[in-house]
Each structure stands twice: as C-alpha cells, then as structure tokens.
Design a protein around this motif. Sequence first.
Motif: not given
Length: 118
Positions: A13-27
């Motif tokens: 879950s932590i790895v998934l959040i870390v990987l998705l955070a930049p994408f969510v931030y930009v979008q």
Amino acid sequence: MRNISRGKIIALSIVLIVLLAPFVYVQGNKIVYAERVKSYLIHEKSYKEEELASVKGVWGMKLPSFYTVVVFKDEPGVDYVYFSHNDVLQFDQRITPKGVEMGTMPEKLKHTEKRKEG
C-alpha cells in the motif's frame, strides 16, 4: 490462495501511494489551474462557456510548472496561455500551424488582454 501477511499488505500500500502521488498531484493541479482560468474568463471577463472551445491545464518542464491553454471557438488557430498561480494573467498567445494556414495575424488576435504596467 496464499495467505498474505498484514505487513506485506501495508508495504504494498505504501509503495502504491508513493508511486501514484506524483501522478495525482500533477493531474489535480492541471484541473485546478484550468478551473481557475475558466472561472476568471466567465466571471471576470464575461465570456460565455459556449465561447470556449477548450480550457486545458498543462504541466510543463519549465517554470512555472503549471499553466493553462485556452482556445476560443471563434479563433481556433490560436492558443492563449494563462498563468493562475496567484492572480490569473494572460501570458502569451501562440498562433498554431492551423492558424498560420488560416492566415491569422498577430496584430488581429481577438482575445489578447492588455497587461497592466506598474
């Protein structure tokens, strides 16, 4: 089915959040900046939503990182660039290749905003 430990689920879950955070931030920022500009054009500049062909938030590699490109329906060959970090301000106008083909001239642009000096 294998039994996955609670620790592995938390780690994944932590790895998934870390990987998705930049994408969510930009979008998310692209949407926020586009909405700011759209609201500005409608509420402060009195455009009707039907006059706007597109309002798109953009993430660029140069500073500022986020800006918005607006295309008006009556001038499809021009991209109007807006910054909206604090106040909304039209920064640039770009005649697209389609605009060049249509004979669009920089001095005849319909939606250029005058900048306040001072």
